[in-house]
Design a protein around this motif. Structure first.
Motif, PDB file in Angstrom:
ATOM      1  N   VAL A  24      40.777  30.298  11.092  1.00 47.64           N
ATOM      2  CA  VAL A  24      41.363  29.283  10.216  1.00 47.64           C
ATOM      3  C   VAL A  24      40.839  27.902  10.595  1.00 47.64           C
ATOM      4  CG1 VAL A  24      43.532  28.182   9.470  1.00 47.64           C
ATOM      5  CG2 VAL A  24      43.411  30.679   9.705  1.00 47.64           C
ATOM      6  N   LEU A  25      40.733  27.623  11.882  1.00 48.52           N
ATOM      7  CA  LEU A  25      40.192  26.347  12.350  1.00 48.52           C
ATOM      8  C   LEU A  25      38.749  26.168  11.876  1.00 48.52           C
ATOM      9  CD1 LEU A  25      40.463  23.735  13.990  1.00 48.52           C
ATOM     10  CD2 LEU A  25      39.803  25.058  16.022  1.00 48.52           C
ATOM     11  N   ALA A  26      37.945  27.211  11.986  1.00 45.39           N
ATOM     12  CA  ALA A  26      36.549  27.130  11.523  1.00 45.39           C
ATOM     13  C   ALA A  26      36.492  26.837  10.030  1.00 45.39           C
ATOM     14  CB  ALA A  26      35.814  28.430  11.843  1.00 45.39           C
ATOM     15  N   TYR A  27      37.357  27.466   9.263  1.00 41.91           N
ATOM     16  CA  TYR A  27      37.407  27.217   7.818  1.00 41.91           C
ATOM     17  C   TYR A  27      37.767  25.755   7.548  1.00 41.91           C
ATOM     18  CZ  TYR A  27      38.564  27.548   2.918  1.00 41.91           C
ATOM     19  OH  TYR A  27      38.601  27.324   1.556  1.00 41.91           O
ATOM     20  N   CYS A  28      38.800  25.273   8.217  1.00 41.14           N
ATOM     21  CA  CYS A  28      39.230  23.884   8.016  1.00 41.14           C
ATOM     22  C   CYS A  28      38.157  22.889   8.442  1.00 41.14           C
ATOM     23  CB  CYS A  28      40.541  23.620   8.759  1.00 41.14           C
ATOM     24  SG  CYS A  28      41.963  24.487   8.048  1.00 41.14           S
ATOM     25  N   ARG A  29      37.403  23.202   9.476  1.00 40.99           N
ATOM     26  CA  ARG A  29      36.320  22.311   9.906  1.00 40.99           C
ATOM     27  C   ARG A  29      35.227  22.211   8.855  1.00 40.99           C
ATOM     28  NH1 ARG A  29      36.027  24.178  16.174  1.00 40.99           N
ATOM     29  NH2 ARG A  29      37.489  22.641  16.961  1.00 40.99           N
ATOM     30  N   ARG A  30      35.024  23.288   8.105  1.00 38.42           N
ATOM     31  CA  ARG A  30      33.991  23.266   7.071  1.00 38.42           C
ATOM     32  C   ARG A  30      34.467  22.634   5.772  1.00 38.42           C
ATOM     33  NH1 ARG A  30      32.534  28.380   9.530  1.00 38.42           N
ATOM     34  NH2 ARG A  30      34.032  29.437   8.235  1.00 38.42           N
ATOM     35  N   HIS A  31      35.772  22.516   5.584  1.00 43.90           N
ATOM     36  CA  HIS A  31      36.296  22.047   4.300  1.00 43.90           C
ATOM     37  C   HIS A  31      37.101  20.759   4.388  1.00 43.90           C
ATOM     38  CE1 HIS A  31      34.998  25.597   2.117  1.00 43.90           C
ATOM     39  NE2 HIS A  31      35.239  26.233   3.239  1.00 43.90           N
ATOM     40  N   THR A  44      48.551  25.025   8.127  1.00 46.50           N
ATOM     41  CA  THR A  44      48.393  26.361   7.544  1.00 46.50           C
ATOM     42  C   THR A  44      49.398  27.334   8.154  1.00 46.50           C
ATOM     43  OG1 THR A  44      46.048  26.003   7.101  1.00 46.50           O
ATOM     44  CG2 THR A  44      46.781  28.296   7.292  1.00 46.50           C
ATOM     45  N   PHE A  45      49.478  27.348   9.468  1.00 45.80           N
ATOM     46  CA  PHE A  45      50.401  28.274  10.120  1.00 45.80           C
ATOM     47  C   PHE A  45      51.861  27.878   9.886  1.00 45.80           C
ATOM     48  CE2 PHE A  45      46.484  29.459  12.263  1.00 45.80           C
ATOM     49  CZ  PHE A  45      46.561  30.844  12.188  1.00 45.80           C
ATOM     50  N   LEU A  46      52.142  26.586   9.801  1.00 43.53           N
ATOM     51  CA  LEU A  46      53.509  26.150   9.488  1.00 43.53           C
ATOM     52  C   LEU A  46      53.923  26.610   8.093  1.00 43.53           C
ATOM     53  CD1 LEU A  46      53.627  22.532  10.940  1.00 43.53           C
ATOM     54  CD2 LEU A  46      54.940  24.521  11.705  1.00 43.53           C
ATOM     55  N   ARG A  47      53.019  26.467   7.133  1.00 39.49           N
ATOM     56  CA  ARG A  47      53.320  26.931   5.775  1.00 39.49           C
ATOM     57  C   ARG A  47      53.556  28.431   5.758  1.00 39.49           C
ATOM     58  NH1 ARG A  47      49.232  23.658   1.621  1.00 39.49           N
ATOM     59  NH2 ARG A  47      49.879  21.563   2.250  1.00 39.49           N
ATOM     60  N   PHE A  48      52.767  29.140   6.544  1.00 41.97           N
ATOM     61  CA  PHE A  48      52.967  30.585   6.610  1.00 41.97           C
ATOM     62  C   PHE A  48      54.334  30.918   7.207  1.00 41.97           C
ATOM     63  CE2 PHE A  48      52.865  34.619   8.830  1.00 41.97           C
ATOM     64  CZ  PHE A  48      52.593  35.471   7.762  1.00 41.97           C
ATOM     65  N   LEU A  65      45.981  33.746   5.062  1.00 39.86           N
ATOM     66  CA  LEU A  65      45.898  32.515   5.846  1.00 39.86           C
ATOM     67  C   LEU A  65      44.798  31.595   5.319  1.00 39.86           C
ATOM     68  CD1 LEU A  65      46.452  33.998   9.399  1.00 39.86           C
ATOM     69  CD2 LEU A  65      48.025  32.515   8.139  1.00 39.86           C
ATOM     70  N   LEU A  66      43.679  32.144   4.893  1.00 43.66           N
ATOM     71  CA  LEU A  66      42.610  31.314   4.348  1.00 43.66           C
ATOM     72  C   LEU A  66      42.980  30.743   2.984  1.00 43.66           C
ATOM     73  CD1 LEU A  66      39.408  33.245   5.459  1.00 43.66           C
ATOM     74  CD2 LEU A  66      40.420  31.188   6.466  1.00 43.66           C
ATOM     75  N   THR A  67      43.772  31.473   2.225  1.00 47.17           N
ATOM     76  CA  THR A  67      44.280  30.929   0.961  1.00 47.17           C
ATOM     77  C   THR A  67      45.160  29.719   1.241  1.00 47.17           C
ATOM     78  OG1 THR A  67      44.237  33.112  -0.085  1.00 47.17           O
ATOM     79  CG2 THR A  67      45.643  31.439  -1.111  1.00 47.17           C
ATOM     80  N   ILE A  68      46.035  29.849   2.227  1.00 49.19           N
ATOM     81  CA  ILE A  68      46.914  28.741   2.601  1.00 49.19           C
ATOM     82  C   ILE A  68      46.075  27.576   3.140  1.00 49.19           C
ATOM     83  CG2 ILE A  68      48.784  28.013   4.148  1.00 49.19           C
ATOM     84  CD1 ILE A  68      49.766  30.980   4.040  1.00 49.19           C
ATOM     85  N   ALA A  69      45.067  27.879   3.971  1.00 46.96           N
ATOM     86  CA  ALA A  69      44.195  26.831   4.536  1.00 46.96           C
ATOM     87  C   ALA A  69      43.435  26.120   3.423  1.00 46.96           C
ATOM     88  CB  ALA A  69      43.222  27.433   5.544  1.00 46.96           C
ATOM     89  N   ARG A  70      42.960  26.875   2.463  1.00 43.00           N
ATOM     90  CA  ARG A  70      42.223  26.271   1.336  1.00 43.00           C
ATOM     91  C   ARG A  70      43.129  25.294   0.593  1.00 43.00           C
ATOM     92  NH1 ARG A  70      40.466  27.620  -4.319  1.00 43.00           N
ATOM     93  NH2 ARG A  70      38.261  27.123  -4.371  1.00 43.00           N
ATOM     94  N   ASN A  71      44.358  25.713   0.333  1.00 41.29           N
ATOM     95  CA  ASN A  71      45.302  24.832  -0.361  1.00 41.29           C
ATOM     96  C   ASN A  71      45.658  23.615   0.482  1.00 41.29           C
ATOM     97  OD1 ASN A  71      45.393  26.428  -2.681  1.00 41.29           O
ATOM     98  ND2 ASN A  71      47.029  27.701  -1.866  1.00 41.29           N
ATOM     99  N   ALA A  72      45.788  23.794   1.789  1.00 40.31           N
ATOM    100  CA  ALA A  72      46.078  22.658   2.674  1.00 40.31           C
ATOM    101  C   ALA A  72      44.925  21.658   2.661  1.00 40.31           C
ATOM    102  CB  ALA A  72      46.353  23.149   4.097  1.00 40.31           C
TER     103      ALA A  72
END
Length: 168
Positions: A24-31, A44-48, A65-72
């Motif tokens: 999730v951290l890697a995804y957030c770093r890219r986006h 992301t984890f709090l929303r989950f 989790l990546l769906t939530i991260a994308r929305n965050a």
């Protein structure tokens, strides 16, 4: 978490965080800007956790989790008044000769439209199936397959060697 009749438990949540935090951290770093990536990962984890009672394990938890991260990341970009974008990592590092293919690949991926790049990232970097990647991006499997096919074609053409003897 719900698995059939089992209710949410703290141990399962802790295991999920340990298993998927780096992804999730890697995804957030890219986006998102690198400075916001850790905060967005925690968000992301709090929303989950806030909605964990309703969680029903179907497919890979990473897809959710990546769906939530994308929305965050999208929410953070909106609140900052800008469109979400990919962030280039390690720009200051000089690549070695042995990394030339990696540099070419990164360049080819950077030239792709954001949706194509994200589709490839979810499918091949994060290891999600087509249906899971489609779910993260909010599209049908059919649309995801078309997007992946287009993205791979664009990446192939960006990596193709220039024909010799032809002038531009």
């Amino acid at each position: 978490m719900k698995t059939g009749s089992t209710s949410f438990d703290e141990k399962a949540m802790r295991l999920m965080v340990e298993r998927h935090y780096e992804d999730v951290l890697a995804y957030c770093r890219r986006h998102a800007p690198v400075s916001a990536a850790e905060d967005l990962t925690q968000e992301t984890f709090l929303r989950f956790v806030r909605r964990a009672e309703a969680y029903d394990e179907r497919g890979k938890p990473l897809a959710l989790l990546l769906t939530i991260a994308r929305n965050a990341c999208i929410d953070a970009a909106r609140s900052a008044g800008r469109a979400p974008s990919f962030v280039e990592l390690d720009k200051g590092l000089e690549p070695s000769q042995s990394d030339s293919y990696a540099v070419e690949l990164e360049s080819a991926l950077a030239s792709l439209p954001p949706d194509e790049r994200e589709a490839l990232e979810l499918r091949f970097d994060q290891g999600l199936g087509v249906a899971e990647a489609a779910s993260v991006m909010g599209m049908s499997r059919f649309a995801m397959n078309r997007l992946l096919k287009r993205a791979l074609a664009h990446a192939r053409s960006a990596l193709a060697p220039e024909p010799k003897g032809r002038l531009k």
